[in-house]
Design a protein around this motif. Structure first.
Motif, mmCIF file in Angstrom:
data_model
loop_
_atom_site.group_PDB
_atom_site.id
_atom_site.type_symbol
_atom_site.label_atom_id
_atom_site.label_comp_id
_atom_site.label_asym_id
_atom_site.label_seq_id
_atom_site.Cartn_x
_atom_site.Cartn_y
_atom_site.Cartn_z
ATOM 1 N N ARG A 1 3.490 -0.646 -4.958
ATOM 2 C CA ARG A 1 2.647 -1.855 -4.914
ATOM 3 C C ARG A 1 1.191 -1.483 -4.612
ATOM 4 O O ARG A 1 0.266 -1.987 -5.250
ATOM 5 N N VAL A 2 1.004 -0.596 -3.634
ATOM 6 C CA VAL A 2 -0.368 -0.190 -3.298
ATOM 7 C C VAL A 2 -1.000 0.546 -4.478
ATOM 8 O O VAL A 2 -2.186 0.363 -4.779
ATOM 9 N N GLY A 3 -0.202 1.344 -5.172
ATOM 10 C CA GLY A 3 -0.720 2.060 -6.351
ATOM 11 C C GLY A 3 -1.250 1.081 -7.390
ATOM 12 O O GLY A 3 -2.326 1.289 -7.970
ATOM 13 N N ALA A 4 -0.509 -0.014 -7.619
ATOM 14 C CA ALA A 4 -0.950 -1.015 -8.606
ATOM 15 C C ALA A 4 -2.240 -1.694 -8.145
ATOM 16 O O ALA A 4 -3.168 -1.903 -8.935
ATOM 17 N N GLY B 1 1.140 12.278 -4.578
ATOM 18 C CA GLY B 1 0.491 11.414 -5.566
ATOM 19 C C GLY B 1 1.472 10.738 -6.498
ATOM 20 O O GLY B 1 1.175 9.677 -7.069
ATOM 21 N N LEU B 2 2.672 11.331 -6.659
ATOM 22 C CA LEU B 2 3.692 10.723 -7.526
ATOM 23 C C LEU B 2 4.089 9.331 -7.022
ATOM 24 O O LEU B 2 4.531 8.491 -7.797
ATOM 25 N N GLY B 3 3.950 9.091 -5.724
ATOM 26 C CA GLY B 3 4.327 7.797 -5.155
ATOM 27 C C GLY B 3 3.476 6.653 -5.683
ATOM 28 O O GLY B 3 3.929 5.504 -5.716
ATOM 29 N N LEU B 4 2.233 6.945 -6.074
ATOM 30 C CA LEU B 4 1.345 5.888 -6.565
ATOM 31 C C LEU B 4 1.483 5.678 -8.066
ATOM 32 O O LEU B 4 1.054 4.660 -8.602
ATOM 33 N N GLU C 1 2.218 0.324 -13.726
ATOM 34 C CA GLU C 1 2.454 -1.123 -13.772
ATOM 35 C C GLU C 1 1.144 -1.828 -14.159
ATOM 36 O O GLU C 1 1.134 -2.748 -14.975
ATOM 37 N N ALA C 2 0.027 -1.366 -13.564
ATOM 38 C CA ALA C 2 -1.271 -1.989 -13.848
ATOM 39 C C ALA C 2 -1.844 -1.525 -15.187
ATOM 40 O O ALA C 2 -2.516 -2.293 -15.872
#
Ligand code: URA
Length: 211
Positions: A38-41, A83-86, A92-93
């Motif tokens: 979610r934060v990555g998006a 970084g893979l977590g984001l 998604e974005a």
């Protein structure tokens, strides 16, 4: 530390809610991954808010409607492994973002980054998003930026979840074109290179590996 190349999203309640979950020591790896996504998006949305756009027209069932769509490509470059977590959120974005990867390992003594993997597509004309969730000393993000051939890139933005002032300063000073978007800037770095209060080891919490 104010800079027109730094955005701190500490007043965005959507970012704040997921950041609280990421910081919480009780959060399970499954929930940690969900909030990292979610934060990555959200980081990707903020980072590309002023990307060049193209105006167009689309036919609805009733009439023509004006459209505004992205006019330039985006390349996401996660710094392994945190970084893979984001990345799922960035996709998604920005579903058509190409992906490069940089593997960096921190030397436990010097806290400096050592590069062990590098595979990045051409960056000509692209907005490049470097995914480095924990901007502690700024060493890995700065090394990642240095490793990229940015001569033809249109914009370079480091997406971070928690940064320190030291990390931000290093990244901004080392490359005068680089921007940073981060969810928070924390006050301290401990002797092992962990951000305090931070959220612990992002990679370990993401993948459920013991520290
Ligand atoms: N990397 C992490 O995962 N956590 C920190 O606090 C600093 C670097």
């Amino acid at each position: 530390m104010a800079s027109d190349r730094l955005q701190v999203l500490d007043h965005d309640p959507l970012v704040g809610t997921s950041l609280a979950a990421l910081r919480d020591e009780r959060t399970t790896p499954a929930d940690f991954r969900r909030h990292a996504q979610r934060v990555g998006a959200l980081l990707a949305a903020h980072a590309t808010a002023d990307i060049p756009t193209r105006a167009g027209l689309i036919r609805t069932p009733l009439a023509d409607a004006p459209t505004v769509t992205r006019a330039v490509p985006v390349v996401a470059v996660p710094v392994l492994r945190a970084g893979l977590g984001l990345l799922p959120g960035v996709h998604e974005a920005l579903p058509d973002a190409q992906v490069g990867m940089i593997g960096l390992e921190r030397d436990a003594e010097t806290l400096e980054a050592r590069r062990y993997y590098f595979k990045v597509p051409p960056l000509e004309g692209a907005w490049v998003l470097v995914l480095e969730p924990m901007l502690a000393t700024g060493g890995s993000a700065s090394d990642a930026v240095r490793a990229l051939d940015l001569s033809g890139a249109a914009r370079i933005v480091v997406l971070s979840v928690v940064a320190t002032e030291q990390g931000v300063r290093r990244v901004l000073d080392d490359d005068p074109r680089t921007h940073i978007v981060t969810a928070a800037v924390d006050p301290a770095l401990d002797e092992r290179g962990y951000i305090v209060p931070g959220l612990g080891d992002f990679g370990d919490r993401l993948f459920g590996t013991p520290h």
